[in-house]
Write a protein that holds these residues in place. Sequence first.
Motif, PDB file in Angstrom:
ATOM      1  N   VAL A 120      50.104 -85.681   5.837  1.00 50.44           N
ATOM      2  CA  VAL A 120      49.386 -84.837   6.789  1.00 50.44           C
ATOM      3  C   VAL A 120      49.055 -85.640   8.035  1.00 50.44           C
ATOM      4  O   VAL A 120      48.964 -86.862   8.002  1.00 50.44           O
ATOM      5  N   ALA A 121      48.875 -84.914   9.111  1.00 50.13           N
ATOM      6  CA  ALA A 121      48.418 -85.477  10.377  1.00 50.13           C
ATOM      7  C   ALA A 121      47.192 -84.664  10.796  1.00 50.13           C
ATOM      8  O   ALA A 121      46.931 -83.591  10.233  1.00 50.13           O
ATOM      9  N   PHE A 122      46.453 -85.159  11.770  1.00 51.63           N
ATOM     10  CA  PHE A 122      45.261 -84.437  12.194  1.00 51.63           C
ATOM     11  C   PHE A 122      45.033 -84.602  13.678  1.00 51.63           C
ATOM     12  O   PHE A 122      45.608 -85.478  14.326  1.00 51.63           O
ATOM     13  N   ARG A 123      44.183 -83.730  14.185  1.00 51.60           N
ATOM     14  CA  ARG A 123      43.733 -83.816  15.577  1.00 51.60           C
ATOM     15  C   ARG A 123      42.263 -83.432  15.606  1.00 51.60           C
ATOM     16  O   ARG A 123      41.786 -82.660  14.778  1.00 51.60           O
ATOM     17  N   ARG A 124      41.567 -84.005  16.552  1.00 57.08           N
ATOM     18  CA  ARG A 124      40.145 -83.702  16.733  1.00 57.08           C
ATOM     19  C   ARG A 124      39.971 -82.744  17.904  1.00 57.08           C
ATOM     20  O   ARG A 124      40.633 -82.864  18.933  1.00 57.08           O
ATOM     21  N   GLU A 125      39.041 -81.823  17.706  1.00 54.91           N
ATOM     22  CA  GLU A 125      38.629 -80.926  18.777  1.00 54.91           C
ATOM     23  C   GLU A 125      37.103 -80.919  18.752  1.00 54.91           C
ATOM     24  O   GLU A 125      36.498 -80.209  17.948  1.00 54.91           O
ATOM     25  N   GLY A 126      36.493 -81.755  19.570  1.00 55.05           N
ATOM     26  CA  GLY A 126      35.042 -81.949  19.491  1.00 55.05           C
ATOM     27  C   GLY A 126      34.712 -82.625  18.168  1.00 55.05           C
ATOM     28  O   GLY A 126      35.278 -83.653  17.819  1.00 55.05           O
ATOM     29  N   LYS A 127      33.809 -82.005  17.407  1.00 56.64           N
ATOM     30  CA  LYS A 127      33.449 -82.547  16.093  1.00 56.64           C
ATOM     31  C   LYS A 127      34.366 -82.034  14.990  1.00 56.64           C
ATOM     32  O   LYS A 127      34.330 -82.524  13.873  1.00 56.64           O
ATOM     33  N   GLN A 128      35.167 -81.048  15.307  1.00 60.51           N
ATOM     34  CA  GLN A 128      36.050 -80.415  14.321  1.00 60.51           C
ATOM     35  C   GLN A 128      37.369 -81.205  14.192  1.00 60.51           C
ATOM     36  O   GLN A 128      37.920 -81.651  15.195  1.00 60.51           O
ATOM     37  N   VAL A 129      37.838 -81.357  12.967  1.00 63.88           N
ATOM     38  CA  VAL A 129      39.112 -82.022  12.703  1.00 63.88           C
ATOM     39  C   VAL A 129      40.046 -81.005  12.067  1.00 63.88           C
ATOM     40  O   VAL A 129      39.683 -80.344  11.093  1.00 63.88           O
ATOM     41  N   TYR A 130      41.242 -80.884  12.621  1.00 58.68           N
ATOM     42  CA  TYR A 130      42.242 -79.952  12.110  1.00 58.68           C
ATOM     43  C   TYR A 130      43.412 -80.738  11.519  1.00 58.68           C
ATOM     44  O   TYR A 130      43.911 -81.679  12.131  1.00 58.68           O
ATOM     45  N   TYR A 131      43.844 -80.305  10.344  1.00 59.51           N
ATOM     46  CA  TYR A 131      44.944 -80.961   9.647  1.00 59.51           C
ATOM     47  C   TYR A 131      46.182 -80.089   9.689  1.00 59.51           C
ATOM     48  O   TYR A 131      46.095 -78.865   9.761  1.00 59.51           O
ATOM     49  N   ARG A 132      47.330 -80.754   9.625  1.00 60.10           N
ATOM     50  CA  ARG A 132      48.631 -80.067   9.592  1.00 60.10           C
ATOM     51  C   ARG A 132      49.590 -80.920   8.769  1.00 60.10           C
ATOM     52  O   ARG A 132      49.344 -82.103   8.533  1.00 60.10           O
ATOM     53  N   ILE A 133      50.692 -80.316   8.367  1.00 61.40           N
ATOM     54  CA  ILE A 133      51.766 -81.046   7.686  1.00 61.40           C
ATOM     55  C   ILE A 133      52.316 -82.072   8.667  1.00 61.40           C
ATOM     56  O   ILE A 133      52.504 -81.773   9.851  1.00 61.40           O
ATOM     57  N   ALA A 134      52.589 -83.274   8.193  1.00 60.46           N
ATOM     58  CA  ALA A 134      52.994 -84.369   9.079  1.00 60.46           C
ATOM     59  C   ALA A 134      54.331 -84.125   9.773  1.00 60.46           C
ATOM     60  O   ALA A 134      54.475 -84.402  10.953  1.00 60.46           O
ATOM     61  N   ASP A 135      55.318 -83.618   9.030  1.00 61.54           N
ATOM     62  CA  ASP A 135      56.630 -83.409   9.649  1.00 61.54           C
ATOM     63  C   ASP A 135      57.503 -82.518   8.772  1.00 61.54           C
ATOM     64  O   ASP A 135      57.094 -82.074   7.692  1.00 61.54           O
ATOM     65  N   LEU A 192      44.613 -76.241   9.631  1.00 58.14           N
ATOM     66  CA  LEU A 192      43.341 -75.781   9.075  1.00 58.14           C
ATOM     67  C   LEU A 192      42.326 -76.916   9.128  1.00 58.14           C
ATOM     68  O   LEU A 192      42.692 -78.091   9.060  1.00 58.14           O
ATOM     69  N   CYS A 193      41.039 -76.543   9.182  1.00 56.66           N
ATOM     70  CA  CYS A 193      39.982 -77.553   9.128  1.00 56.66           C
ATOM     71  C   CYS A 193      39.585 -77.779   7.664  1.00 56.66           C
ATOM     72  O   CYS A 193      40.008 -77.043   6.762  1.00 56.66           O
ATOM     73  N   VAL A 194      38.779 -78.787   7.439  1.00 56.49           N
ATOM     74  CA  VAL A 194      38.371 -79.160   6.081  1.00 56.49           C
ATOM     75  C   VAL A 194      37.647 -78.005   5.399  1.00 56.49           C
ATOM     76  O   VAL A 194      37.872 -77.740   4.215  1.00 56.49           O
ATOM     77  N   CYS A 195      36.786 -77.302   6.128  1.00 59.51           N
ATOM     78  CA  CYS A 195      36.033 -76.181   5.534  1.00 59.51           C
ATOM     79  C   CYS A 195      36.978 -75.068   5.075  1.00 59.51           C
ATOM     80  O   CYS A 195      36.805 -74.507   3.987  1.00 59.51           O
ATOM     81  N   ASP A 196      37.966 -74.749   5.891  1.00 61.09           N
ATOM     82  CA  ASP A 196      38.959 -73.733   5.513  1.00 61.09           C
ATOM     83  C   ASP A 196      39.714 -74.168   4.269  1.00 61.09           C
ATOM     84  O   ASP A 196      39.931 -73.382   3.348  1.00 61.09           O
ATOM     85  N   LEU A 197      40.120 -75.439   4.244  1.00 65.25           N
ATOM     86  CA  LEU A 197      40.867 -75.961   3.104  1.00 65.25           C
ATOM     87  C   LEU A 197      40.023 -75.955   1.833  1.00 65.25           C
ATOM     88  O   LEU A 197      40.519 -75.649   0.752  1.00 65.25           O
ATOM     89  N   ALA A 198      38.732 -76.284   1.959  1.00 68.17           N
ATOM     90  CA  ALA A 198      37.843 -76.267   0.789  1.00 68.17           C
ATOM     91  C   ALA A 198      37.743 -74.856   0.217  1.00 68.17           C
ATOM     92  O   ALA A 198      37.803 -74.668  -1.010  1.00 68.17           O
ATOM     93  N   LEU A 199      37.613 -73.870   1.091  1.00 69.99           N
ATOM     94  CA  LEU A 199      37.548 -72.474   0.645  1.00 69.99           C
ATOM     95  C   LEU A 199      38.836 -72.068  -0.058  1.00 69.99           C
ATOM     96  O   LEU A 199      38.807 -71.496  -1.147  1.00 69.99           O
ATOM     97  N   LEU A 200      39.956 -72.403   0.534  1.00 71.44           N
ATOM     98  CA  LEU A 200      41.254 -72.047  -0.053  1.00 71.44           C
ATOM     99  C   LEU A 200      41.509 -72.746  -1.386  1.00 71.44           C
ATOM    100  O   LEU A 200      42.067 -72.155  -2.304  1.00 71.44           O
ATOM    101  N   ALA A 201      41.104 -74.003  -1.495  1.00 71.01           N
ATOM    102  CA  ALA A 201      41.362 -74.772  -2.709  1.00 71.01           C
ATOM    103  C   ALA A 201      40.311 -74.539  -3.785  1.00 71.01           C
ATOM    104  O   ALA A 201      40.511 -74.897  -4.948  1.00 71.01           O
ATOM    105  N   GLY A 202      39.177 -73.944  -3.405  1.00 72.69           N
ATOM    106  CA  GLY A 202      38.124 -73.689  -4.380  1.00 72.69           C
ATOM    107  C   GLY A 202      37.415 -74.948  -4.828  1.00 72.69           C
ATOM    108  O   GLY A 202      36.953 -75.035  -5.968  1.00 72.69           O
ATOM    109  N   VAL A 203      37.330 -75.928  -3.943  1.00 75.82           N
ATOM    110  CA  VAL A 203      36.639 -77.186  -4.241  1.00 75.82           C
ATOM    111  C   VAL A 203      35.694 -77.508  -3.090  1.00 75.82           C
ATOM    112  O   VAL A 203      35.722 -76.859  -2.046  1.00 75.82           O
TER     113      VAL A 203
END
Length: 123
Positions: free
Chosen positions: A90-105, A61-72
């Motif tokens: 957590v780990a992350f990857r960039r796609e253009g300006k967007q950053v996506y996060y995932r569980i590290a392992d 998920l990206c930061v915006c999605d996570l903010a919506l889900l967490a209500g913060v």
Amino acid sequence: MPGGAGRTVCGVYEVHPERVEKARATLPQEGTLEKAALLLKALADPTRMRLLLALKGAGELCVCDLALLAGVSVSAVSHQLRFLRTARLVAFRREGKQVYYRIADAHVEALLEGALAHATEDT
């Protein structure tokens, strides 16, 4: 109760050297203890747990999605994600300006599953 309500007091001061040595032999190095404590501290916050569980459920998920889900706010999520990155949860990857996060392992997933199982079991 001896020693006050809810307190356990050793009635006889006696050291058990064999048990102490056995326990000491199982303790990890100080650096490992510190990393493990940081990891558990990271899991000790409900917002961070919510973020991790959302990532576990969605995969990424990206930061915006996570903010919506967490209500913060996005800013609050970014702050929490920095903490989670420092704890290597957590780990992350960039796609253009967007950053996506995932569980590290898989270890992190197992920790989350164990924490939830323990929290929901009958005492």
